[in-house]
Design a protein around this motif. Structure first.
Motif, PDB file in Angstrom:
ATOM      1  N   PRO A  39     -21.330 -23.688  20.994  1.00  0.00           N
ATOM      2  CA  PRO A  39     -21.813 -23.906  19.618  1.00  0.00           C
ATOM      3  C   PRO A  39     -22.977 -22.979  19.262  1.00  0.00           C
ATOM      4  O   PRO A  39     -24.089 -23.427  18.997  1.00  0.00           O
ATOM      5  CB  PRO A  39     -22.250 -25.379  19.657  1.00  0.00           C
ATOM      6  CG  PRO A  39     -22.707 -25.599  21.057  1.00  0.00           C
ATOM      7  CD  PRO A  39     -21.787 -24.756  21.918  1.00  0.00           C
ATOM      8  N   LEU A  40     -22.687 -21.682  19.220  1.00  0.00           N
ATOM      9  CA  LEU A  40     -23.721 -20.691  18.922  1.00  0.00           C
ATOM     10  C   LEU A  40     -23.486 -20.000  17.588  1.00  0.00           C
ATOM     11  O   LEU A  40     -24.164 -19.036  17.260  1.00  0.00           O
ATOM     12  CB  LEU A  40     -23.784 -19.648  20.042  1.00  0.00           C
ATOM     13  CG  LEU A  40     -24.218 -20.174  21.413  1.00  0.00           C
ATOM     14  CD1 LEU A  40     -24.112 -19.075  22.467  1.00  0.00           C
ATOM     15  CD2 LEU A  40     -25.646 -20.719  21.365  1.00  0.00           C
ATOM     16  N   GLY A  41     -22.541 -20.499  16.811  1.00  0.00           N
ATOM     17  CA  GLY A  41     -22.253 -19.904  15.521  1.00  0.00           C
ATOM     18  C   GLY A  41     -21.295 -18.739  15.632  1.00  0.00           C
ATOM     19  O   GLY A  41     -20.903 -18.313  16.722  1.00  0.00           O
ATOM     20  N   GLY A  42     -20.914 -18.187  14.465  1.00  0.00           N
ATOM     21  CA  GLY A  42     -19.999 -17.066  14.442  1.00  0.00           C
ATOM     22  C   GLY A  42     -20.684 -15.767  14.815  1.00  0.00           C
ATOM     23  O   GLY A  42     -21.908 -15.634  14.715  1.00  0.00           O
ATOM     24  N   VAL A  43     -19.873 -14.798  15.242  1.00  0.00           N
ATOM     25  CA  VAL A  43     -20.432 -13.522  15.680  1.00  0.00           C
ATOM     26  C   VAL A  43     -19.473 -12.401  15.290  1.00  0.00           C
ATOM     27  O   VAL A  43     -18.248 -12.569  15.325  1.00  0.00           O
ATOM     28  CB  VAL A  43     -20.677 -13.534  17.203  1.00  0.00           C
ATOM     29  CG1 VAL A  43     -19.374 -13.699  17.987  1.00  0.00           C
ATOM     30  CG2 VAL A  43     -21.417 -12.289  17.654  1.00  0.00           C
ATOM     31  N   ALA A  44     -20.044 -11.252  14.920  1.00  0.00           N
ATOM     32  CA  ALA A  44     -19.242 -10.073  14.605  1.00  0.00           C
ATOM     33  C   ALA A  44     -19.160  -9.114  15.780  1.00  0.00           C
ATOM     34  O   ALA A  44     -18.095  -8.557  16.059  1.00  0.00           O
ATOM     35  CB  ALA A  44     -19.822  -9.361  13.377  1.00  0.00           C
ATOM     36  N   ILE A  45     -20.303  -8.899  16.477  1.00  0.00           N
ATOM     37  CA  ILE A  45     -20.334  -7.979  17.623  1.00  0.00           C
ATOM     38  C   ILE A  45     -21.181  -8.630  18.712  1.00  0.00           C
ATOM     39  O   ILE A  45     -22.404  -8.437  18.775  1.00  0.00           O
ATOM     40  CB  ILE A  45     -20.930  -6.609  17.242  1.00  0.00           C
ATOM     41  CG1 ILE A  45     -20.239  -6.027  16.011  1.00  0.00           C
ATOM     42  CG2 ILE A  45     -20.817  -5.642  18.416  1.00  0.00           C
ATOM     43  CD1 ILE A  45     -20.893  -4.749  15.490  1.00  0.00           C
ATOM     44  N   ALA A  46     -20.562  -9.413  19.569  1.00  0.00           N
ATOM     45  CA  ALA A  46     -21.295 -10.132  20.623  1.00  0.00           C
ATOM     46  C   ALA A  46     -21.789  -9.172  21.686  1.00  0.00           C
ATOM     47  O   ALA A  46     -21.025  -8.349  22.196  1.00  0.00           O
ATOM     48  CB  ALA A  46     -20.405 -11.194  21.249  1.00  0.00           C
ATOM     49  N   ASN A  47     -23.073  -9.278  22.017  1.00  0.00           N
ATOM     50  CA  ASN A  47     -23.668  -8.411  23.027  1.00  0.00           C
ATOM     51  C   ASN A  47     -24.859  -9.109  23.678  1.00  0.00           C
ATOM     52  O   ASN A  47     -25.224 -10.232  23.312  1.00  0.00           O
ATOM     53  CB  ASN A  47     -24.112  -7.079  22.417  1.00  0.00           C
ATOM     54  CG  ASN A  47     -23.055  -6.005  22.537  1.00  0.00           C
ATOM     55  OD1 ASN A  47     -22.497  -5.788  23.610  1.00  0.00           O
ATOM     56  ND2 ASN A  47     -22.745  -5.342  21.433  1.00  0.00           N
ATOM     57  N   SER A  48     -25.442  -8.414  24.666  1.00  0.00           N
ATOM     58  CA  SER A  48     -26.718  -8.799  25.281  1.00  0.00           C
ATOM     59  C   SER A  48     -26.671 -10.108  26.049  1.00  0.00           C
ATOM     60  O   SER A  48     -27.705 -10.708  26.320  1.00  0.00           O
ATOM     61  CB  SER A  48     -27.820  -8.871  24.201  1.00  0.00           C
ATOM     62  OG  SER A  48     -29.098  -8.753  24.753  1.00  0.00           O
ATOM     63  N   ILE A  49     -25.488 -10.562  26.462  1.00  0.00           N
ATOM     64  CA  ILE A  49     -25.380 -11.840  27.172  1.00  0.00           C
ATOM     65  C   ILE A  49     -25.929 -11.695  28.588  1.00  0.00           C
ATOM     66  O   ILE A  49     -25.473 -10.875  29.378  1.00  0.00           O
ATOM     67  CB  ILE A  49     -23.923 -12.322  27.208  1.00  0.00           C
ATOM     68  CG1 ILE A  49     -23.414 -12.576  25.784  1.00  0.00           C
ATOM     69  CG2 ILE A  49     -23.797 -13.593  28.052  1.00  0.00           C
ATOM     70  CD1 ILE A  49     -21.926 -12.872  25.704  1.00  0.00           C
ATOM     71  N   CYS A  50     -26.940 -12.495  28.905  1.00  0.00           N
ATOM     72  CA  CYS A  50     -27.504 -12.546  30.251  1.00  0.00           C
ATOM     73  C   CYS A  50     -28.350 -13.803  30.366  1.00  0.00           C
ATOM     74  O   CYS A  50     -28.534 -14.534  29.370  1.00  0.00           O
ATOM     75  CB  CYS A  50     -28.328 -11.296  30.578  1.00  0.00           C
ATOM     76  SG  CYS A  50     -29.662 -10.935  29.429  1.00  0.00           S
ATOM     77  N   PHE A  51     -28.873 -14.062  31.559  1.00  0.00           N
ATOM     78  CA  PHE A  51     -29.525 -15.330  31.837  1.00  0.00           C
ATOM     79  C   PHE A  51     -30.835 -15.107  32.584  1.00  0.00           C
ATOM     80  O   PHE A  51     -30.959 -14.193  33.401  1.00  0.00           O
ATOM     81  CB  PHE A  51     -28.596 -16.238  32.663  1.00  0.00           C
ATOM     82  CG  PHE A  51     -27.334 -16.587  31.929  1.00  0.00           C
ATOM     83  CD1 PHE A  51     -27.279 -17.719  31.135  1.00  0.00           C
ATOM     84  CD2 PHE A  51     -26.225 -15.756  32.004  1.00  0.00           C
ATOM     85  CE1 PHE A  51     -26.119 -18.023  30.427  1.00  0.00           C
ATOM     86  CE2 PHE A  51     -25.063 -16.052  31.294  1.00  0.00           C
ATOM     87  CZ  PHE A  51     -25.016 -17.192  30.499  1.00  0.00           C
ATOM     88  N   SER A  52     -31.810 -15.961  32.286  1.00  0.00           N
ATOM     89  CA  SER A  52     -33.088 -15.911  32.984  1.00  0.00           C
ATOM     90  C   SER A  52     -32.874 -16.174  34.471  1.00  0.00           C
ATOM     91  O   SER A  52     -31.837 -16.718  34.877  1.00  0.00           O
ATOM     92  CB  SER A  52     -34.039 -16.954  32.397  1.00  0.00           C
ATOM     93  OG  SER A  52     -33.484 -18.262  32.512  1.00  0.00           O
ATOM     94  N   PRO A  53     -33.830 -15.790  35.323  1.00  0.00           N
ATOM     95  CA  PRO A  53     -33.637 -15.986  36.765  1.00  0.00           C
ATOM     96  C   PRO A  53     -33.316 -17.419  37.157  1.00  0.00           C
ATOM     97  O   PRO A  53     -32.528 -17.644  38.091  1.00  0.00           O
ATOM     98  CB  PRO A  53     -34.976 -15.520  37.354  1.00  0.00           C
ATOM     99  CG  PRO A  53     -35.451 -14.481  36.405  1.00  0.00           C
ATOM    100  CD  PRO A  53     -35.053 -15.001  35.048  1.00  0.00           C
ATOM    101  N   ASP A  54     -33.893 -18.409  36.471  1.00  0.00           N
ATOM    102  CA  ASP A  54     -33.597 -19.806  36.800  1.00  0.00           C
ATOM    103  C   ASP A  54     -32.357 -20.321  36.087  1.00  0.00           C
ATOM    104  O   ASP A  54     -31.944 -21.466  36.305  1.00  0.00           O
ATOM    105  CB  ASP A  54     -34.798 -20.709  36.501  1.00  0.00           C
ATOM    106  CG  ASP A  54     -35.146 -20.791  35.017  1.00  0.00           C
ATOM    107  OD1 ASP A  54     -34.441 -20.170  34.180  1.00  0.00           O
ATOM    108  OD2 ASP A  54     -36.131 -21.488  34.680  1.00  0.00           O
ATOM    109  N   GLY A  55     -31.755 -19.488  35.223  1.00  0.00           N
ATOM    110  CA  GLY A  55     -30.534 -19.865  34.537  1.00  0.00           C
ATOM    111  C   GLY A  55     -30.700 -20.777  33.360  1.00  0.00           C
ATOM    112  O   GLY A  55     -29.717 -21.149  32.716  1.00  0.00           O
TER     113      GLY A  55
END
Length: 292
Positions: free
Chosen positions: A142-158
């Motif tokens: 549930p993160l809303g709509g997206v046109a160009i999804a990018n930059s997906i990553c996670f903090s060290p603790d997740g």
């Protein structure tokens, strides 16, 4: 500081780079070439696989010979040794203009990815963000709509997920619970925080986010509070994604693209690197090694 060209790959749209710590190699895709690339920095050994459709992102699994591939139309396992595929899911078949784009495994071994609207401008945010769970079920986030999804990553603790819709120029983040629940969506880095558009990202061991800046020839390191900590430059206008690699995970690598450039500079579409005074984190594997 400048990143140096180490492989003149001449990719049309190099993307999705990651470091395989077991094989000590880099893996990435040339999306528009429908190719999977492998490069061993120690020896320079390079290999390419021509695939049946565009490969947009990927993940390691607990089996060295098996990758999780995010094709334009959906998800499949790929056995490198045999060249065989196992189809898992079609994604957004009801939306003819969308394809998969950026993706990364979270700290619990689940693959999170987003979509790309291939329609000509304006690119409406009709795609979504999804998670392939360890039981192979597919879940919309549930993160809303997206046109160009990018930059997906996670903090060290997740517990923090970073993501972007590149056209908006803002990098966003949200709280990300161990069970995968997302909440408290907010802006992490403002649109005017750095030049160019946010493309692929990774997080280092100190919790700082490194982001490739499409159109600016830069990789920017953002502190956990969103301020700019440092900027690397590279002689390629369109860097696309970054990953830490090497035996000590202290080399930052970046892919790049030539797509849309009438007169690409020398090295554009190549693979770049820079040894740093900080290190990254091992790439998470889908399903985790004990149950993949």
């Amino acid at each position: 500081m400048t990143m140096e060209l180490i492989l003149d790959a001449r990719n049309t749209l190099g993307e999705g780079i990651l470091w395989d710590d077991r094989q000590q190699r880099l893996l990435w895709t040339d999306i528009e070439g429908s190719e999977l690339w492998s490069y061993v920095p120690e020896t320079g050994f390079t290999k390419r696989w021509v695939l049946r459709e565009r490969l947009c992102s990927m993940a390691l699994t607990g089996r060295d010979e098996r990758l999780l591939l995010g094709f334009a139309s959906g998800l499949s396992f790929f056995d490198i040794a045999t060249g065989t595929f196992e189809r898992l899911h079609d994604v957004e078949p009801h939306l003819p203009t969308t394809r998969l784009n950026d993706g990364r495994v979270d700290r619990e071994g689940r693959f999170v990815f987003g979509m790309f609207n291939q329609a000509e401008n304006p690119k409406h945010p009709v795609g979504g963000f999804y998670r392939l769970n360890r039981d192979l079920s597919l879940e919309a986030l549930p993160l809303g709509g997206v046109a160009i999804a990018n930059s997906i990553c996670f903090s060290p603790d997740g517990r923090t997920m970073y993501y972007a819709d590149s056209g908006t120029r803002a990098i966003r983040c949200c709280d990300y619970a161990r069970d995968g629940t997302v909440s408290h969506q907010r802006v992490f880095a403002q649109p005017d925080a750095a030049a160019g558009d946010p493309d692929g990202s990774t997080v280092d061991a100190e919790g700082f986010l490194w982001n490739a800046r499409w159109g600016a020839g830069q990789v920017v390191r953002f502190a956990p509070d969103g301020r700019i900590d440092r900027i690397l430059t590279l002689p390629a206008l369109q860097p696309t994604c970054v990953a830490f690699g090497g035996p000590d995970l202290d080399v930052l690598y970046a892919t790049s693209a030539t797509v849309g450039l009438a007169d690409p500079a020398a090295g554009a579409g190549g693979l770049f690197a820079r040894r740093l005074d900080v290190s990254g984190l091992p790439e998470e594997r889908f399903g985790r090694a004990t149950d993949a």
